[in-house]
Scaffold this motif. Sequence first.
Motif, short mmCIF file in Angstrom:
data_model
loop_
_atom_site.label_atom_id
_atom_site.label_comp_id
_atom_site.label_asym_id
_atom_site.label_seq_id
_atom_site.Cartn_x
_atom_site.Cartn_y
_atom_site.Cartn_z
N GLY A 66 0.79 -1.46 0.12
CA GLY A 66 0.06 -0.10 0.13
C GLY A 66 1.12 1.69 -0.06
O GLY A 66 2.14 0.69 0.02
N VAL A 67 0.64 2.50 -0.49
CA VAL A 67 0.98 3.51 -0.59
C VAL A 67 0.50 4.16 0.73
O VAL A 67 -0.72 4.70 1.17
N LYS A 68 1.12 5.31 1.44
CA LYS A 68 0.78 5.81 2.87
C LYS A 68 1.07 7.02 2.13
O LYS A 68 1.08 8.26 1.57
N ARG A 69 0.35 7.62 3.45
CA ARG A 69 -0.86 9.02 3.29
C ARG A 69 0.59 10.11 2.79
O ARG A 69 0.96 10.96 2.35
N SER A 70 1.73 9.43 3.77
CA SER A 70 2.57 10.40 4.33
C SER A 70 3.58 10.00 2.73
O SER A 70 4.27 11.41 2.14
N ASP A 71 3.11 9.38 1.46
CA ASP A 71 4.36 9.24 0.83
C ASP A 71 3.58 9.99 -0.70
O ASP A 71 3.07 10.28 -1.30
N PRO A 72 5.24 10.55 -1.39
CA PRO A 72 4.41 11.86 -2.31
C PRO A 72 3.48 11.24 -3.47
O PRO A 72 2.67 12.06 -4.32
N ASP A 73 3.47 10.19 -3.20
CA ASP A 73 2.87 9.43 -4.72
C ASP A 73 1.41 8.99 -4.07
O ASP A 73 1.01 9.35 -5.39
#
Length: 101
Positions: A66-73
């Motif tokens: 999963g992509v974390k909310r803090s990740d720029p993507d």
Amino acid sequence: RVGGGIFLNAPGATAQEEITFATHPELCAATVLCEVLRDDEALLIQGARHFCRHNGFLDTFSFLEGVKRSDPDFLNDAVQVVIDARIYDSGGMGRPYRYDH
């Protein structure tokens, strides 16, 4: 229709469009909210978040993480351009990508 076969659970049903809709699930709303596109129309969708990463294509497609909310993507400003797929079948030109072509 927008989205085509994105909800099919069939072998090889994980090409670019299906992967993009799977990793950006907010795009799925367009499948019910958008009318059928004419040949001279395109749909622009902005703001769909990138929820997960994947690896592979077609038969080798797999979920990575999963992509974390803090990740720029997660919150990118990408604009998805949606057009209706069309097959121009003239001597094999325009056929959907398959391993056996």
